[in-house]
Design a protein around this motif. Structure first.
Motif, short mmCIF file in Angstrom:
data_model
loop_
_atom_site.label_atom_id
_atom_site.label_comp_id
_atom_site.label_asym_id
_atom_site.label_seq_id
_atom_site.Cartn_x
_atom_site.Cartn_y
_atom_site.Cartn_z
N GLN A 130 0.83 -1.20 0.00
CA GLN A 130 0.00 0.00 0.00
C GLN A 130 0.87 1.26 0.00
OE1 GLN A 130 -1.97 0.86 3.70
NE2 GLN A 130 -3.78 1.74 2.69
N VAL A 131 0.46 2.26 -0.76
CA VAL A 131 1.14 3.55 -0.74
C VAL A 131 0.20 4.60 -0.19
CG1 VAL A 131 2.73 3.00 -2.63
CG2 VAL A 131 0.51 4.01 -3.15
N GLU A 132 0.75 5.53 0.56
CA GLU A 132 -0.05 6.61 1.14
C GLU A 132 -0.29 7.71 0.13
OE1 GLU A 132 2.77 6.98 4.18
OE2 GLU A 132 1.51 6.04 5.71
N GLN A 197 -12.85 5.45 -6.93
CA GLN A 197 -14.03 6.16 -7.40
C GLN A 197 -13.66 6.78 -8.75
OE1 GLN A 197 -15.87 8.67 -4.32
NE2 GLN A 197 -14.51 7.69 -2.83
N THR A 198 -13.96 6.05 -9.81
CA THR A 198 -13.45 6.39 -11.13
C THR A 198 -13.99 7.74 -11.60
OG1 THR A 198 -13.37 4.05 -11.67
CG2 THR A 198 -13.20 5.59 -13.51
N TYR A 219 -11.45 4.51 -2.43
CA TYR A 219 -12.46 4.32 -1.39
C TYR A 219 -11.74 4.19 -0.05
CZ TYR A 219 -16.40 3.66 -4.56
OH TYR A 219 -17.40 3.85 -5.49
N GLU A 220 -12.27 4.81 0.96
CA GLU A 220 -11.61 4.78 2.26
C GLU A 220 -11.78 3.45 2.97
OE1 GLU A 220 -12.79 8.11 4.61
OE2 GLU A 220 -11.92 9.59 3.24
N HIS A 229 -10.91 -3.63 3.45
CA HIS A 229 -11.12 -3.39 4.87
C HIS A 229 -9.94 -3.88 5.70
CE1 HIS A 229 -13.44 -2.72 8.52
NE2 HIS A 229 -13.18 -3.95 8.92
N ALA A 230 -9.40 -5.04 5.35
CA ALA A 230 -8.27 -5.59 6.10
C ALA A 230 -7.06 -4.67 6.06
CB ALA A 230 -7.90 -6.97 5.55
N VAL A 231 -6.73 -4.18 4.86
CA VAL A 231 -5.56 -3.31 4.73
C VAL A 231 -5.79 -1.98 5.44
CG1 VAL A 231 -4.18 -2.01 3.04
CG2 VAL A 231 -4.70 -4.42 2.64
N GLN A 232 -7.01 -1.46 5.37
CA GLN A 232 -7.31 -0.21 6.09
C GLN A 232 -7.15 -0.39 7.59
OE1 GLN A 232 -7.70 2.79 4.98
NE2 GLN A 232 -7.62 2.22 2.83
N ARG A 233 -7.37 -1.59 8.09
CA ARG A 233 -7.20 -1.87 9.52
C ARG A 233 -5.74 -2.13 9.88
NH1 ARG A 233 -10.76 -6.77 11.10
NH2 ARG A 233 -9.77 -6.36 13.10
N GLY A 234 -4.87 -2.20 8.90
CA GLY A 234 -3.46 -2.47 9.15
C GLY A 234 -3.09 -3.92 9.13
N ASN A 235 -3.99 -4.78 8.62
CA ASN A 235 -3.70 -6.21 8.50
C ASN A 235 -3.16 -6.54 7.12
OD1 ASN A 235 -4.61 -6.75 11.10
ND2 ASN A 235 -6.68 -7.27 10.43
N VAL A 236 -2.37 -7.60 7.04
CA VAL A 236 -1.93 -8.12 5.75
C VAL A 236 -3.06 -8.96 5.18
CG1 VAL A 236 -0.25 -9.58 4.57
CG2 VAL A 236 0.49 -8.16 6.50
N SER A 237 -3.54 -8.59 4.00
CA SER A 237 -4.65 -9.28 3.36
C SER A 237 -4.13 -10.42 2.48
CB SER A 237 -5.46 -8.30 2.51
OG SER A 237 -6.36 -8.98 1.67
N ILE A 238 -4.68 -11.62 2.67
CA ILE A 238 -4.35 -12.78 1.85
C ILE A 238 -5.65 -13.26 1.20
CG2 ILE A 238 -3.35 -15.09 1.79
CD1 ILE A 238 -1.88 -14.48 4.32
#
Length: 271
Positions: A130-132, A197-198, A219-220, A229-238
């Motif tokens: 992820q990039v900020e 959001q294109t 999208y936030e 949702h997982a990445v927004q929470r700071g989790n590594v998504s698999i």
């Protein structure tokens, strides 16, 4: 004997993310880098069939690698069928920028390379960071490299575990997305529907003619259980991904719509 890994990406062979992945994997695997010569983001699984492909042996960071004048899919095919690397696993990444949701995996060259590998019978894992700032995808400023230490640990752990225990039988690709700051653990997820959001921004050249940039904010968040949702929470998504795009839930509806034509009870009129 070390297991063999073909390492590729879509950001190009000089990408810091690619070499971060190499450094993570080289201590326990025999890694060969076969990657596009130039930036190839958002090309998906496109393939070069109307022009020849050149693969040049180069040395980067003291490592022999193959620079492919084509797309990520081309690099995988060259590695498998021209170089005959016979890998146990194809790893794509670390991509600079997240690849989350239906939307992104359909256009991502990073995921496209992993899908091509699986289509050719070799398990594929795609890694994205992820990039900020979305501009980081193209500028690759030095500031992003400080986040590769955590990302490298994820690459080591995920690939090490898969090589040790085997690839999941019902998946073709594992799509791994690493948050800019890992604040949690690993989470097995499903794909969200959208990431962007294109929008389209219209501009004008010096002669007054319009041209367009496709853009739009991220999208936030998305519903619980999704990769976004997982990445927004700071989790590594698999996320497990399959090559089979058949919409099985729609089979009954299609049979209802086209029932007579399918059964042959009426002839279909052709133009």
């Amino acid at each position: 004997m070390k297991r063999r890994i073909l390492l590729t990406n879509d950001d190009g062979i000089t990408s810091a993310g690619l070499w971060a992945a190499y450094n993570a994997l080289a201590p326990f695997a025999d890694v060969t880098v076969v990657a596009p010569a130039t930036q190839q983001s958002a090309v998906g699984r496109s393939i070069s069939i109307f022009e020849p492909i050149r693969a040049n042996r180069v040395t980067i960071n003291g490592v022999t690698a193959y620079s492919v004048g084509g797309k990520p899919t081309d690099a995988v095919i060259i590695g498998l069928f021209a170089l005959r690397l016979n890998p146990d696993l194809v790893v794509s990444g670390i991509n600079i920028g997240e690849n989350l949701s239906f939307e992104s995996i359909m256009t991502s060259g990073t995921v496209g390379a992993a899908l091509e590998a699986s289509n050719q019978g070799v398990p594929g894992i795609a890694f994205s960071l992820q990039v900020e700032d979305q501009g980081d995808k193209f500028d690759e400023p030095s500031g992003i490299t400080r986040r590769f230490s955590g990302a490298k640990q994820v690459v080591r752990e995920v690939c090490g575990r898969v090589l040790e225990t085997g690839f999941p039988g019902s998946a073709h690709v594992i799509n791994v997305n690493i948050p800019a700051e890992v604040r949690g653990g690993y989470e097995v997820t499903r794909l969200a529907a959208k990431l962007f959001q294109t929008g389209v921004e219209e501009r004008f050249d010096p002669r007054g003619r319009p041209y367009y940039w496709i853009d739009g904010p991220l999208y936030e968040d998305a519903e619980e259980g999704t990769d976004v949702h997982a990445v927004q929470r700071g989790n590594v998504s698999i996320t497990p991904i399959t090559l089979d795009c058949t919409a099985f839930d729609a089979v009954g509806d299609l049979q209802s719509i086209f029932g007579e034509m399918i059964s042959g009870e009426r002839e279909m009129s052709l133009p």
